[in-house]
Design a protein around this motif. Sequence first.
Motif, short mmCIF file in Angstrom:
data_model
loop_
_atom_site.label_atom_id
_atom_site.label_comp_id
_atom_site.label_asym_id
_atom_site.label_seq_id
_atom_site.Cartn_x
_atom_site.Cartn_y
_atom_site.Cartn_z
N LYS A 187 0.83 -1.21 0.00
CA LYS A 187 0.00 0.00 0.00
C LYS A 187 0.86 1.26 0.00
CE LYS A 187 -3.49 2.46 2.71
NZ LYS A 187 -4.38 2.42 3.90
N GLU A 188 1.97 1.23 0.76
CA GLU A 188 2.82 2.41 0.90
C GLU A 188 3.57 2.75 -0.38
OE1 GLU A 188 4.74 5.64 2.57
OE2 GLU A 188 3.08 4.48 3.40
N ILE A 189 4.07 1.75 -1.08
CA ILE A 189 4.96 2.03 -2.21
C ILE A 189 4.25 2.09 -3.55
CG2 ILE A 189 6.91 0.95 -0.99
CD1 ILE A 189 6.58 -1.51 -2.73
N SER A 190 3.01 1.61 -3.60
CA SER A 190 2.30 1.55 -4.88
C SER A 190 1.51 2.84 -5.12
CB SER A 190 1.35 0.36 -4.92
OG SER A 190 2.05 -0.85 -4.74
N GLU A 191 1.43 3.24 -6.39
CA GLU A 191 0.62 4.41 -6.73
C GLU A 191 -0.87 4.14 -6.49
OE1 GLU A 191 1.60 7.32 -7.50
OE2 GLU A 191 3.73 6.98 -7.88
N TYR A 192 -1.26 2.91 -6.69
CA TYR A 192 -2.64 2.52 -6.45
C TYR A 192 -2.67 1.04 -6.12
CZ TYR A 192 -1.76 1.68 -11.41
OH TYR A 192 -1.19 1.32 -12.60
N SER A 193 -3.71 0.63 -5.43
CA SER A 193 -3.94 -0.76 -5.05
C SER A 193 -2.91 -1.25 -4.02
CB SER A 193 -3.92 -1.68 -6.27
OG SER A 193 -4.33 -2.99 -5.91
N ALA A 194 -3.10 -2.48 -3.58
CA ALA A 194 -2.18 -3.16 -2.65
C ALA A 194 -2.55 -4.63 -2.67
CB ALA A 194 -2.31 -2.60 -1.24
N HIS A 195 -1.55 -5.49 -2.56
CA HIS A 195 -1.87 -6.93 -2.61
C HIS A 195 -2.39 -7.39 -1.25
CE1 HIS A 195 1.27 -9.17 -0.37
NE2 HIS A 195 2.07 -8.16 -0.67
N ASN A 196 -3.34 -8.29 -1.31
CA ASN A 196 -3.86 -8.87 -0.07
C ASN A 196 -3.92 -10.38 -0.21
OD1 ASN A 196 -6.11 -9.29 -1.69
ND2 ASN A 196 -7.25 -7.58 -0.80
N GLN A 197 -4.24 -11.05 0.89
CA GLN A 197 -4.22 -12.51 0.91
C GLN A 197 -5.09 -13.03 2.03
OE1 GLN A 197 -0.69 -11.11 0.91
NE2 GLN A 197 -1.32 -10.27 2.88
N ARG A 198 -5.38 -14.32 1.95
CA ARG A 198 -6.10 -14.97 3.05
C ARG A 198 -5.08 -15.51 4.04
NH1 ARG A 198 -10.48 -18.90 1.05
NH2 ARG A 198 -8.73 -20.26 0.55
N GLY A 199 -5.34 -15.27 5.30
CA GLY A 199 -4.44 -15.73 6.35
C GLY A 199 -5.13 -16.69 7.29
N THR A 200 -4.32 -17.48 7.98
CA THR A 200 -4.81 -18.40 9.01
C THR A 200 -4.26 -17.97 10.35
OG1 THR A 200 -4.89 -20.24 7.44
CG2 THR A 200 -4.93 -20.80 9.77
N VAL A 201 -5.15 -17.79 11.32
CA VAL A 201 -4.76 -17.46 12.68
C VAL A 201 -5.08 -18.65 13.58
CG1 VAL A 201 -5.20 -15.98 14.67
CG2 VAL A 201 -5.14 -15.00 12.37
N SER A 202 -4.07 -19.13 14.30
CA SER A 202 -4.26 -20.21 15.27
C SER A 202 -3.89 -19.69 16.65
CB SER A 202 -3.41 -21.43 14.91
OG SER A 202 -3.78 -21.95 13.64
N ILE A 203 -4.77 -19.92 17.61
CA ILE A 203 -4.57 -19.45 18.98
C ILE A 203 -4.73 -20.64 19.92
CG2 ILE A 203 -5.43 -17.95 20.82
CD1 ILE A 203 -6.61 -16.14 18.62
N TRP A 204 -3.80 -20.76 20.87
CA TRP A 204 -3.93 -21.72 21.96
C TRP A 204 -3.83 -20.94 23.26
CZ3 TRP A 204 -0.83 -22.22 17.72
CH2 TRP A 204 -1.13 -23.27 16.84
N ALA A 205 -4.85 -21.05 24.10
CA ALA A 205 -4.92 -20.26 25.33
C ALA A 205 -5.05 -21.18 26.54
CB ALA A 205 -6.11 -19.30 25.28
N ASP A 206 -4.14 -21.02 27.52
CA ASP A 206 -4.27 -21.73 28.79
C ASP A 206 -5.31 -21.02 29.64
OD1 ASP A 206 -2.26 -23.39 27.92
OD2 ASP A 206 -0.68 -22.42 29.10
N ILE A 207 -6.20 -21.79 30.23
CA ILE A 207 -7.30 -21.22 31.01
C ILE A 207 -6.88 -21.08 32.47
CG2 ILE A 207 -9.68 -21.58 31.78
CD1 ILE A 207 -10.13 -23.14 29.17
N HIS A 208 -7.05 -19.89 33.02
CA HIS A 208 -6.68 -19.64 34.42
C HIS A 208 -7.59 -20.46 35.33
CE1 HIS A 208 -5.67 -17.65 38.12
NE2 HIS A 208 -4.82 -16.85 37.51
N PRO A 209 -7.02 -21.27 36.24
CA PRO A 209 -7.86 -22.17 37.05
C PRO A 209 -8.76 -21.44 38.04
CG PRO A 209 -5.56 -22.25 37.77
CD PRO A 209 -5.58 -21.46 36.50
N ALA A 210 -8.44 -20.20 38.37
CA ALA A 210 -9.21 -19.48 39.38
C ALA A 210 -10.21 -18.49 38.78
CB ALA A 210 -8.26 -18.73 40.33
#
Length: 304
Positions: A187-210
């Motif tokens: 986006k910053e370097i192009s006169e117009y447009s910007a490339h985009n893509q599909r991403g995958t987000v994976s999250i693992w969260a430990d649950i607080h016991p209290a």
Amino acid sequence: MNQHMPLPGKPERLQYFGSVSPIKGEKPVEKEKMKDLQNIRKDYFFDIQHVGVANVSHPVTITSAMTPAEQTTTANFTMTCDLRRNQKGINMSRLTELLQIYHQNGWILSFSSLQQFTKELAENMDQSSASVEVRFPWFFERKSPKLEKAGLMHADILMSVTYREDQPFEQRAGISAKVTTLCPCSKEISEYSAHNQRGTVSIWADIHPAVSLPSDFKADLLDAAESNASARLHPVLKRPDEKAVTETAYENPRFVEDLARLIAADLYELEWVSAFEIECRNEESIHLHDAYAKLRFSKQEDRI
């Protein structure tokens, strides 16, 4: 007219293709008379922390804060327990047997019911600990941003519970969701447009016991993944919707590093999360490779 084809009977056909009659064996057929190798006690050198069954596919019922509020999905189970060094093995059939009993009793999968299931698993196996990990697709309704055309999306959910005698349950929640990212550099370097893509987000969260879990942990993790991306994905988009999504992505450019850090900030603010791991992967539209970032953080270590 078709002529009737003369065929031998079913037993004769099976024999014709190689089937043979069972042999008359000498070993007992009654369970009580069969030798139980797994229960032979002597020194087998090592304790084993996890032994059991994996890749068990089974239907489960789950609830959701998002529509549909109740749904049946197909889950993949890993069920294990510990094994003391003086025991040769476990009776693995008891693991899937308990799963069937819970299913017949109308089990609704939640962390509370999974705690009960895991504790009962350890007791049935006569062991001091047990672990159950469940992965399943979770479906939720999403409307397009302008015309509100509805469709179903899905994300993959992880639930993990470990029971140990006289200790708090160890619990972990996870999600793998798809998002849109737009490259800030493009986006910053192009006169117009910007490339985009599909991403995958994976999250693992430990649950607080209290800390008590929210009404739906799945919605919390999904929001952390999607709200920090350039744009959300949608199952149905008409032209006004597509315009809105495209412009939203352009207004919110994200490097893969940005995405990981922004998600981390949201997870840091969730009281029920004690530690987390984030993995972001963008399928680059102008490269053959993926852009990748991985972040780990423990709130407990942060306090020391």
